[in-house]
Structure formats: C-alpha cells, structure tokens
Enzyme design. Structure first.
Site, PDB file in Angstrom:
ATOM      1  N   CYS A  51       0.854  -1.186   0.000  1.00  0.00           N
ATOM      2  CA  CYS A  51       0.000   0.000   0.000  1.00  0.00           C
ATOM      3  C   CYS A  51       0.892   1.239   0.000  1.00  0.00           C
ATOM      4  O   CYS A  51       1.706   1.420   0.906  1.00  0.00           O
ATOM      5  CB  CYS A  51      -0.910  -0.001   1.222  1.00  0.00           C
ATOM      6  SG  CYS A  51      -1.952   1.458   1.347  1.00  0.00           S
ATOM      7  N   VAL A  52       0.729   2.063  -1.030  1.00  0.00           N
ATOM      8  CA  VAL A  52       1.459   3.329  -1.125  1.00  0.00           C
ATOM      9  C   VAL A  52       0.407   4.427  -1.135  1.00  0.00           C
ATOM     10  O   VAL A  52      -0.390   4.522  -2.070  1.00  0.00           O
ATOM     11  CB  VAL A  52       2.307   3.394  -2.411  1.00  0.00           C
ATOM     12  CG1 VAL A  52       3.120   4.690  -2.447  1.00  0.00           C
ATOM     13  CG2 VAL A  52       3.210   2.177  -2.536  1.00  0.00           C
ATOM     14  N   ILE A  53       0.403   5.241  -0.080  1.00  0.00           N
ATOM     15  CA  ILE A  53      -0.594   6.306   0.046  1.00  0.00           C
ATOM     16  C   ILE A  53       0.000   7.610  -0.465  1.00  0.00           C
ATOM     17  O   ILE A  53       1.127   7.974  -0.110  1.00  0.00           O
ATOM     18  CB  ILE A  53      -1.063   6.441   1.506  1.00  0.00           C
ATOM     19  CG1 ILE A  53      -1.699   5.126   1.963  1.00  0.00           C
ATOM     20  CG2 ILE A  53      -2.045   7.606   1.663  1.00  0.00           C
ATOM     21  CD1 ILE A  53      -2.041   5.061   3.442  1.00  0.00           C
ATOM     22  N   THR A  95       4.573  14.830  -1.843  1.00  0.00           N
ATOM     23  CA  THR A  95       5.657  14.928  -2.812  1.00  0.00           C
ATOM     24  C   THR A  95       5.456  13.913  -3.934  1.00  0.00           C
ATOM     25  O   THR A  95       4.554  13.094  -3.890  1.00  0.00           O
ATOM     26  CB  THR A  95       7.015  14.648  -2.131  1.00  0.00           C
ATOM     27  OG1 THR A  95       7.059  13.270  -1.739  1.00  0.00           O
ATOM     28  CG2 THR A  95       7.225  15.547  -0.924  1.00  0.00           C
ATOM     29  N   HIS A 143       7.229  11.418  -4.497  1.00  0.00           N
ATOM     30  CA  HIS A 143       7.736  10.113  -4.058  1.00  0.00           C
ATOM     31  C   HIS A 143       6.746   9.001  -4.421  1.00  0.00           C
ATOM     32  O   HIS A 143       7.144   7.945  -4.918  1.00  0.00           O
ATOM     33  CB  HIS A 143       7.976  10.154  -2.544  1.00  0.00           C
ATOM     34  CG  HIS A 143       8.465   8.876  -1.958  1.00  0.00           C
ATOM     35  ND1 HIS A 143       9.768   8.453  -2.091  1.00  0.00           N
ATOM     36  CD2 HIS A 143       7.830   7.923  -1.226  1.00  0.00           C
ATOM     37  CE1 HIS A 143       9.915   7.297  -1.465  1.00  0.00           C
ATOM     38  NE2 HIS A 143       8.747   6.951  -0.937  1.00  0.00           N
ATOM     39  N   PHE A 175       0.090  -8.131  -8.972  1.00  0.00           N
ATOM     40  CA  PHE A 175       0.155  -6.785  -8.406  1.00  0.00           C
ATOM     41  C   PHE A 175      -1.048  -6.578  -7.488  1.00  0.00           C
ATOM     42  O   PHE A 175      -2.141  -6.269  -7.942  1.00  0.00           O
ATOM     43  CB  PHE A 175       0.144  -5.756  -9.549  1.00  0.00           C
ATOM     44  CG  PHE A 175       0.322  -4.334  -9.117  1.00  0.00           C
ATOM     45  CD1 PHE A 175       1.584  -3.806  -8.947  1.00  0.00           C
ATOM     46  CD2 PHE A 175      -0.779  -3.512  -8.920  1.00  0.00           C
ATOM     47  CE1 PHE A 175       1.755  -2.470  -8.575  1.00  0.00           C
ATOM     48  CE2 PHE A 175      -0.625  -2.188  -8.555  1.00  0.00           C
ATOM     49  CZ  PHE A 175       0.641  -1.665  -8.377  1.00  0.00           C
TER      50      PHE A 175
END
Length: 158
Positions: free
Chosen positions: A89-91, A95, A97, A122
C-alpha cells in the site's frame, strides 16, 4: 471498472482448476501494515477457499512496497512456487515520491513475472488517503487481497 462501482471481492469462480497441489508465495510490505495485514488475510482466505493447502502458502515480509519487486523475484526463483502475490500500500503524500514508488513497483512486478514465466500478481493499493486504503482492504469496497489471490488462481488456469 472503478472500485466505487464494484467490490474487489466479487469475482467469477467459473472454470477454475484444482489448486490443491499449487504453491503460492506471498510477499507483504510491512509499511502501512494496518492495510497490508488485511490484504494478506483476504488473499489467504481466498486461496484456502479455492482448495490451496495452508502448507502450500509461503509468506515473506519486506520493509516497504518498493522492496516487493526483489522479494517477488526471490520467491519466483523457487521452482516449486507456482505463483507469487505482491501485497502493499502506497498512500499519496505531498511529494512526487508516490509516483516514483508506484511506477517502479508496477514495472518491477511485471518484469519479474515475465522473467520467470509465472504469475506475479500486483496486489498493491495506490490510494490518496488511508481511509481509501482501508475501504479496499476489507472495507466497503471489498479486499484487494481477494482480488490478487483469485487473479493468481485464474492465471494458473490460463
């Protein structure tokens, strides 16, 4: 189809093959573990529901979603593992990033599957907020872990 229009836990279970002898590796990001642990639970429950034996599910943790790619590669190298599921999980933050991590992980997971000629799935959430992630990790939109597991099963039956 947009998640808001469909639950991630709804899928067709038509034409699924016997999974009792298949082995699955699951790589789980420790970052945002409130979310990734729910994704893992969903994935395992779906695998078990479709006949995968508990002893044929191998879990490995990595620090963050960026490391999912190398973790997936290490599992894919194991000949006995038939499919690898990547859960992270990428919140979105303030930025860019987020963009770099998500792009690298998506490409990396794809490349591992192509390199080892086996399904590498994925199962990474890329929401704007923690609440959106929770909604997709067992909340009102179902569980992306379910979706990742059934995708691995269906790809093995391709």
């Amino acid at each position: 189809m947009a998640t808001s229009l469909k639950s991630l836990s709804q899928y067709s279970d038509k034409n699924l093959l016997d999974m009792s002898k298949k082995k699955f590796g699951i790589v789980v990001s420790e970052w945002n573990d409130q979310v990734t642990e729910s994704l893992f639970t969903g994935a395992v429950e779906t695998l078990l529901k479709h006949g995968v034996k508990k002893e044929n599910i191998y879990r490995k943790n990595v620090p963050g979603s960026f490391e999912l790619t190398l973790g997936a590669q290490w599992l894919a190298e194991i000949k006995e593992i038939d499919a690898v599921i990547c859960l992270g999980c990428v919140i979105q933050g303030e930025t860019r990033h987020f963009d770099f991590i998500c792009d690298a992980v998506a490409h990396g997971i794809t490349n591992v599957g192509l390199k080892f000629n086996k399904p590498v799935i994925f199962g990474v959430l890329t929401p704007d907020t923690l609440q959106q992630a929770l909604d997709r990790a067992g909340g009102k939109h179902g569980n992306k872990g379910d979706e990742a597991a059934i995708t691995a099963i269906k790809m093995l039956g391709f």
